[in-house]
Write a protein that holds these residues in place. Structure first.
Motif, PDB file in Angstrom:
ATOM      1  N   MET A  97      -8.819  -0.358  -7.213  1.00  0.00           N
ATOM      2  CA  MET A  97      -7.776  -1.010  -6.408  1.00  0.00           C
ATOM      3  C   MET A  97      -7.208  -2.233  -7.132  1.00  0.00           C
ATOM      4  O   MET A  97      -5.993  -2.444  -7.139  1.00  0.00           O
ATOM      5  N   GLU A  98      -8.058  -3.025  -7.771  1.00  0.00           N
ATOM      6  CA  GLU A  98      -7.591  -4.186  -8.538  1.00  0.00           C
ATOM      7  C   GLU A  98      -6.666  -3.746  -9.673  1.00  0.00           C
ATOM      8  O   GLU A  98      -5.625  -4.358  -9.913  1.00  0.00           O
ATOM      9  N   THR A  99      -7.051  -2.675 -10.351  1.00  0.00           N
ATOM     10  CA  THR A  99      -6.249  -2.178 -11.470  1.00  0.00           C
ATOM     11  C   THR A  99      -4.895  -1.676 -10.985  1.00  0.00           C
ATOM     12  O   THR A  99      -3.861  -1.970 -11.599  1.00  0.00           O
ATOM     13  N   LEU A 100      -4.880  -0.938  -9.887  1.00  0.00           N
ATOM     14  CA  LEU A 100      -3.609  -0.441  -9.347  1.00  0.00           C
ATOM     15  C   LEU A 100      -2.717  -1.594  -8.901  1.00  0.00           C
ATOM     16  O   LEU A 100      -1.491  -1.549  -9.084  1.00  0.00           O
ATOM     17  N   GLU A 101      -3.310  -2.633  -8.330  1.00  0.00           N
ATOM     18  CA  GLU A 101      -2.531  -3.803  -7.937  1.00  0.00           C
ATOM     19  C   GLU A 101      -1.931  -4.492  -9.156  1.00  0.00           C
ATOM     20  O   GLU A 101      -0.766  -4.913  -9.125  1.00  0.00           O
ATOM     21  N   GLU A 102      -2.693  -4.601 -10.234  1.00  0.00           N
ATOM     22  CA  GLU A 102      -2.165  -5.189 -11.473  1.00  0.00           C
ATOM     23  C   GLU A 102      -1.045  -4.327 -12.041  1.00  0.00           C
ATOM     24  O   GLU A 102      -0.037  -4.847 -12.517  1.00  0.00           O
ATOM     25  N   PHE A 103      -1.222  -3.004 -11.997  1.00  0.00           N
ATOM     26  CA  PHE A 103      -0.164  -2.106 -12.450  1.00  0.00           C
ATOM     27  C   PHE A 103       1.106  -2.328 -11.644  1.00  0.00           C
ATOM     28  O   PHE A 103       2.204  -2.345 -12.192  1.00  0.00           O
ATOM     29  N   GLU A 104       0.967  -2.499 -10.331  1.00  0.00           N
ATOM     30  CA  GLU A 104       2.144  -2.686  -9.480  1.00  0.00           C
ATOM     31  C   GLU A 104       2.817  -4.030  -9.753  1.00  0.00           C
ATOM     32  O   GLU A 104       4.045  -4.106  -9.859  1.00  0.00           O
ATOM     33  N   VAL A 105       2.027  -5.074  -9.869  1.00  0.00           N
ATOM     34  CA  VAL A 105       2.578  -6.416 -10.074  1.00  0.00           C
ATOM     35  C   VAL A 105       3.293  -6.520 -11.421  1.00  0.00           C
ATOM     36  O   VAL A 105       4.383  -7.088 -11.509  1.00  0.00           O
ATOM     37  N   HIS A 106       2.710  -5.950 -12.463  1.00  0.00           N
ATOM     38  CA  HIS A 106       3.258  -6.091 -13.811  1.00  0.00           C
ATOM     39  C   HIS A 106       4.101  -4.896 -14.257  1.00  0.00           C
ATOM     40  O   HIS A 106       4.655  -4.927 -15.351  1.00  0.00           O
ATOM     41  N   GLY A 107       4.217  -3.869 -13.434  1.00  0.00           N
ATOM     42  CA  GLY A 107       4.882  -2.650 -13.866  1.00  0.00           C
ATOM     43  C   GLY A 107       6.354  -2.542 -13.571  1.00  0.00           C
ATOM     44  O   GLY A 107       6.982  -1.544 -13.889  1.00  0.00           O
ATOM     45  N   GLY A 108       6.928  -3.522 -12.915  1.00  0.00           N
ATOM     46  CA  GLY A 108       8.353  -3.470 -12.623  1.00  0.00           C
ATOM     47  C   GLY A 108       8.641  -2.777 -11.305  1.00  0.00           C
ATOM     48  O   GLY A 108       7.739  -2.503 -10.500  1.00  0.00           O
ATOM     49  N   GLU A 109       9.907  -2.465 -11.099  1.00  0.00           N
ATOM     50  CA  GLU A 109      10.336  -1.960  -9.792  1.00  0.00           C
ATOM     51  C   GLU A 109       9.938  -0.515  -9.528  1.00  0.00           C
ATOM     52  O   GLU A 109       9.808  -0.117  -8.375  1.00  0.00           O
ATOM     53  N   ASP A 110       9.729   0.291 -10.548  1.00  0.00           N
ATOM     54  CA  ASP A 110       9.362   1.695 -10.344  1.00  0.00           C
ATOM     55  C   ASP A 110       7.856   1.921 -10.271  1.00  0.00           C
ATOM     56  O   ASP A 110       7.412   3.040 -10.013  1.00  0.00           O
ATOM     57  N   ALA A 111       7.074   0.899 -10.480  1.00  0.00           N
ATOM     58  CA  ALA A 111       5.623   1.066 -10.551  1.00  0.00           C
ATOM     59  C   ALA A 111       5.041   1.547  -9.228  1.00  0.00           C
ATOM     60  O   ALA A 111       4.241   2.479  -9.202  1.00  0.00           O
ATOM     61  N   PHE A 112       5.450   0.925  -8.115  1.00  0.00           N
ATOM     62  CA  PHE A 112       4.862   1.300  -6.827  1.00  0.00           C
ATOM     63  C   PHE A 112       5.154   2.750  -6.477  1.00  0.00           C
ATOM     64  O   PHE A 112       4.272   3.477  -6.015  1.00  0.00           O
ATOM     65  N   VAL A 119      -1.366   8.419  -6.319  1.00  0.00           N
ATOM     66  CA  VAL A 119      -2.509   7.962  -5.522  1.00  0.00           C
ATOM     67  C   VAL A 119      -1.987   7.708  -4.108  1.00  0.00           C
ATOM     68  O   VAL A 119      -1.620   6.585  -3.760  1.00  0.00           O
ATOM     69  N   PRO A 120      -1.925   8.741  -3.276  1.00  0.00           N
ATOM     70  CA  PRO A 120      -1.274   8.616  -1.962  1.00  0.00           C
ATOM     71  C   PRO A 120      -1.908   7.599  -1.029  1.00  0.00           C
ATOM     72  O   PRO A 120      -1.223   7.079  -0.148  1.00  0.00           O
ATOM     73  N   VAL A 121      -3.178   7.254  -1.198  1.00  0.00           N
ATOM     74  CA  VAL A 121      -3.824   6.309  -0.281  1.00  0.00           C
ATOM     75  C   VAL A 121      -3.580   4.856  -0.674  1.00  0.00           C
ATOM     76  O   VAL A 121      -3.999   3.946   0.045  1.00  0.00           O
ATOM     77  N   TYR A 122      -2.867   4.610  -1.768  1.00  0.00           N
ATOM     78  CA  TYR A 122      -2.636   3.251  -2.224  1.00  0.00           C
ATOM     79  C   TYR A 122      -1.635   2.537  -1.321  1.00  0.00           C
ATOM     80  O   TYR A 122      -0.595   3.083  -0.972  1.00  0.00           O
ATOM     81  N   GLN A 123      -1.964   1.296  -0.951  1.00  0.00           N
ATOM     82  CA  GLN A 123      -1.077   0.440  -0.179  1.00  0.00           C
ATOM     83  C   GLN A 123      -0.572  -0.671  -1.091  1.00  0.00           C
ATOM     84  O   GLN A 123      -1.331  -1.236  -1.866  1.00  0.00           O
ATOM     85  N   SER A 124       0.697  -1.006  -0.974  1.00  0.00           N
ATOM     86  CA  SER A 124       1.316  -1.981  -1.860  1.00  0.00           C
ATOM     87  C   SER A 124       0.683  -3.359  -1.724  1.00  0.00           C
ATOM     88  O   SER A 124       0.403  -3.835  -0.640  1.00  0.00           O
ATOM     89  N   ALA A 125       0.517  -4.015  -2.860  1.00  0.00           N
ATOM     90  CA  ALA A 125       0.014  -5.388  -2.874  1.00  0.00           C
ATOM     91  C   ALA A 125       1.167  -6.387  -2.761  1.00  0.00           C
ATOM     92  O   ALA A 125       0.969  -7.515  -2.352  1.00  0.00           O
ATOM     93  N   ILE A 126       2.369  -5.949  -3.099  1.00  0.00           N
ATOM     94  CA  ILE A 126       3.522  -6.835  -3.075  1.00  0.00           C
ATOM     95  C   ILE A 126       4.236  -6.781  -1.724  1.00  0.00           C
ATOM     96  O   ILE A 126       4.620  -7.808  -1.187  1.00  0.00           O
ATOM     97  N   LEU A 127       4.391  -5.586  -1.188  1.00  0.00           N
ATOM     98  CA  LEU A 127       5.167  -5.412   0.051  1.00  0.00           C
ATOM     99  C   LEU A 127       4.454  -5.936   1.272  1.00  0.00           C
ATOM    100  O   LEU A 127       5.075  -6.244   2.280  1.00  0.00           O
ATOM    101  N   ASN A 128       3.138  -6.029   1.234  1.00  0.00           N
ATOM    102  CA  ASN A 128       2.380  -6.498   2.416  1.00  0.00           C
ATOM    103  C   ASN A 128       2.251  -7.986   2.432  1.00  0.00           C
ATOM    104  O   ASN A 128       2.086  -8.678   1.589  1.00  0.00           O
TER     105      ASN A 128
END
Length: 128
Positions: A97-112, A119-128
């Motif tokens: 989960m930490e790694t996916l959150e880092e991917f989302e934060v640093h991956g740009g707008e298409d990352a999420f 990974v369908p069960v992933y919840q956004s770290a930025i949008l929440n």
């Protein structure tokens, strides 16, 4: 290399994907933990710049994330006991989960969108 020359990391990302995928496909818990820690360090290595390494990894999510989807719910159920190993960051589910959150934060707008697709069960770290 990541600490001394973060600008030299970006050109070698395509060559790193196959060894990362091979290591993840071993499905060995210890190997996966090490790879996840390396991926987090890799994404954060150009934090002073424009997160180019994180954005460069987005096209390769299809090779990296399917194995993480298998192990994302591998949390240790300790009941009412205390986990003294938290400082070692060895709990696979939390580390994924930490790694996916880092991917989302640093991956740009298409990352999420790409993470959510693989990974369908992933919840956004930025949008929440």
């Amino acid at each position: 290399m990541m600490h001394m020359g973060p600008s030299k990391v970006l050109p070698v990302i395509p060559q790193l994907i196959i060894p990362i995928k091979t290591a993840l496909n071993t499905r060995n818990r210890i190997v996966i933990v090490k790879v996840l820690k390396v991926l987090q360090a890799l994404v954060k290595c150009d934090q002073d710049e424009q997160n180019l390494v994180g954005q460069a990894l987005v096209p390769y999510y299809r090779q990296i994330l399917p194995v993480l989807n298998i192990f994302i719910r591998k949390n240790d159920n300790l009941g009412d006991r205390i986990d003294f190993g938290q400082k070692k960051r060895g709990n696979l589910g939390d580390l994924i989960m930490e790694t996916l959150e880092e991917f989302e934060v640093h991956g740009g707008e298409d990352a999420f969108i790409n993470i959510k697709y693989l990974v369908p069960v992933y919840q956004s770290a930025i949008l929440n």
